[in-house]
Motif scaffolding. Structure first.
Motif, mmCIF file in Angstrom:
data_model
loop_
_atom_site.group_PDB
_atom_site.id
_atom_site.type_symbol
_atom_site.label_atom_id
_atom_site.label_comp_id
_atom_site.label_asym_id
_atom_site.label_seq_id
_atom_site.Cartn_x
_atom_site.Cartn_y
_atom_site.Cartn_z
ATOM 1 N N ALA A 34 0.758 -1.211 -0.018
ATOM 2 C CA ALA A 34 -0.101 -0.155 0.058
ATOM 3 C C ALA A 34 0.908 1.275 -0.169
ATOM 4 C CB ALA A 34 -0.774 0.163 1.260
ATOM 5 N N VAL A 35 0.537 2.377 -0.754
ATOM 6 C CA VAL A 35 1.201 3.498 -0.869
ATOM 7 C C VAL A 35 0.734 4.291 0.122
ATOM 8 C CG1 VAL A 35 1.519 5.669 -2.231
ATOM 9 C CG2 VAL A 35 1.387 3.451 -3.288
ATOM 10 N N HIS A 36 1.661 4.872 1.226
ATOM 11 C CA HIS A 36 1.555 5.811 2.201
ATOM 12 C C HIS A 36 1.311 7.297 1.945
ATOM 13 C CE1 HIS A 36 1.924 7.582 6.363
ATOM 14 N NE2 HIS A 36 2.940 8.185 5.851
ATOM 15 N N ALA A 37 2.455 7.448 0.903
ATOM 16 C CA ALA A 37 2.284 9.183 0.413
ATOM 17 C C ALA A 37 2.915 8.783 -1.051
ATOM 18 C CB ALA A 37 3.519 9.647 1.210
ATOM 19 N N ALA A 38 2.405 9.845 -1.885
ATOM 20 C CA ALA A 38 2.890 9.991 -3.241
ATOM 21 C C ALA A 38 3.270 11.237 -3.633
ATOM 22 C CB ALA A 38 1.826 9.320 -4.221
ATOM 23 N N ARG A 39 3.999 11.504 -4.580
ATOM 24 C CA ARG A 39 4.449 12.901 -4.838
ATOM 25 C C ARG A 39 4.621 12.715 -6.606
ATOM 26 N NH1 ARG A 39 6.058 17.554 -1.439
ATOM 27 N NH2 ARG A 39 6.088 16.323 0.493
ATOM 28 N N GLY A 40 3.800 13.742 -7.273
ATOM 29 C CA GLY A 40 3.966 13.610 -8.560
ATOM 30 C C GLY A 40 2.383 13.857 -9.235
ATOM 31 N N PRO A 41 2.238 13.566 -10.302
ATOM 32 C CA PRO A 41 3.136 13.244 -11.270
ATOM 33 C C PRO A 41 4.071 14.257 -11.981
ATOM 34 C CG PRO A 41 1.113 13.540 -12.538
ATOM 35 C CD PRO A 41 0.833 13.928 -10.945
ATOM 36 N N TRP A 42 5.505 13.879 -12.495
ATOM 37 C CA TRP A 42 6.034 14.980 -13.115
ATOM 38 C C TRP A 42 6.029 14.205 -14.620
ATOM 39 C CZ3 TRP A 42 7.706 12.900 -8.718
ATOM 40 C CH2 TRP A 42 7.824 13.970 -7.417
ATOM 41 N N THR A 58 6.216 10.429 -14.147
ATOM 42 C CA THR A 58 7.044 9.792 -13.031
ATOM 43 C C THR A 58 6.407 10.197 -11.636
ATOM 44 O OG1 THR A 58 8.961 10.147 -14.574
ATOM 45 C CG2 THR A 58 9.428 10.064 -12.016
ATOM 46 N N TRP A 59 6.670 9.242 -10.795
ATOM 47 C CA TRP A 59 6.070 9.421 -9.446
ATOM 48 C C TRP A 59 7.036 8.989 -8.353
ATOM 49 C CZ3 TRP A 59 0.839 11.062 -7.925
ATOM 50 C CH2 TRP A 59 -0.029 11.368 -8.810
ATOM 51 N N HIS A 60 7.028 9.556 -7.207
ATOM 52 C CA HIS A 60 7.693 9.120 -5.972
ATOM 53 C C HIS A 60 6.599 8.642 -4.997
ATOM 54 C CE1 HIS A 60 11.827 11.526 -6.799
ATOM 55 N NE2 HIS A 60 11.563 10.749 -7.671
ATOM 56 N N VAL A 61 6.749 7.232 -4.638
ATOM 57 C CA VAL A 61 6.022 6.616 -3.452
ATOM 58 C C VAL A 61 6.481 6.171 -2.631
ATOM 59 C CG1 VAL A 61 4.176 6.259 -5.477
ATOM 60 C CG2 VAL A 61 5.682 4.477 -4.782
ATOM 61 N N GLU A 62 6.162 6.309 -1.046
ATOM 62 C CA GLU A 62 6.384 5.822 -0.106
ATOM 63 C C GLU A 62 5.380 4.801 0.379
ATOM 64 O OE1 GLU A 62 7.805 6.997 4.409
ATOM 65 O OE2 GLU A 62 6.893 8.326 3.253
ATOM 66 N N LEU A 63 5.792 3.447 0.531
ATOM 67 C CA LEU A 63 5.235 2.348 0.985
ATOM 68 C C LEU A 63 5.004 2.473 2.550
ATOM 69 C CD1 LEU A 63 6.423 -0.631 -1.559
ATOM 70 C CD2 LEU A 63 4.711 1.170 -1.930
ATOM 71 N N GLU A 64 3.744 1.700 2.874
ATOM 72 C CA GLU A 64 3.641 1.704 4.272
ATOM 73 C C GLU A 64 4.446 1.020 4.974
ATOM 74 O OE1 GLU A 64 -0.587 0.547 4.753
ATOM 75 O OE2 GLU A 64 -1.443 2.645 4.056
ATOM 76 N N THR A 65 5.110 -0.189 4.255
ATOM 77 C CA THR A 65 5.959 -0.917 4.911
ATOM 78 C C THR A 65 7.278 -0.270 5.024
ATOM 79 O OG1 THR A 65 6.318 -2.272 2.781
ATOM 80 C CG2 THR A 65 4.730 -3.024 4.394
ATOM 81 N N GLY A 66 7.554 0.825 4.255
ATOM 82 C CA GLY A 66 9.033 1.637 4.106
ATOM 83 C C GLY A 66 9.464 1.487 2.775
ATOM 84 N N GLY A 67 10.389 2.506 2.629
ATOM 85 C CA GLY A 67 11.033 2.304 1.207
ATOM 86 C C GLY A 67 10.220 3.453 0.300
ATOM 87 N N ILE A 68 11.149 4.368 -0.299
ATOM 88 C CA ILE A 68 10.525 5.229 -1.471
ATOM 89 C C ILE A 68 11.182 4.885 -2.733
ATOM 90 C CG2 ILE A 68 10.599 7.881 -2.040
ATOM 91 C CD1 ILE A 68 11.236 8.403 1.011
ATOM 92 N N TYR A 69 10.210 4.679 -3.635
ATOM 93 C CA TYR A 69 10.543 4.230 -4.689
ATOM 94 C C TYR A 69 10.045 5.141 -6.049
ATOM 95 C CZ TYR A 69 10.927 -0.067 -2.490
ATOM 96 O OH TYR A 69 11.613 -0.862 -1.540
ATOM 97 N N GLN A 70 10.769 5.250 -7.097
ATOM 98 C CA GLN A 70 10.593 5.960 -8.292
ATOM 99 C C GLN A 70 10.015 5.153 -9.273
ATOM 100 O OE1 GLN A 70 13.123 9.244 -9.824
ATOM 101 N NE2 GLN A 70 13.053 8.369 -11.773
#
Length: 85
Positions: A34-42, A58-70
């Protein structure tokens, strides 16, 4: 010092579920949840004057379990480009 993008080579195919225009669930071989936070779109595009233009979202997403991914979407679909450290 800012975040560093550690790219996956090649990018990992992904499936995303959206709600109200924002990603809420990511599934891929390298990251899922699950996505905790999202930034974008670019959005970017190029070579529009040629027979083979390109476009990228492009988006940056932070998952509820940790980790930020592009994540990115091109004409071939969604992929996880890398992890931000």
């Amino acid at each position: 010092r800012g975040a560093v993008l550690r790219r996956f080579r090649p990018p990992v195919p992904a499936c995303l579920l959206f709600s109200e225009g924002r990603p809420v669930l990511l599934e891929s071989a390298r990251a899922a949840g699950a996505v905790h936070a999202a930034r974008g779109p670019w959005r970017s595009a190029g070579a529009w004057w040629t027979p083979e233009p390109w476009a990228l979202e492009t988006w940056h997403v932070e998952l509820e379990t940790g980790g930020i991914y592009q994540l990115s979407r091109s004409s071939s679909g969604w992929c996880v480009e890398g992890v931000l450290d």
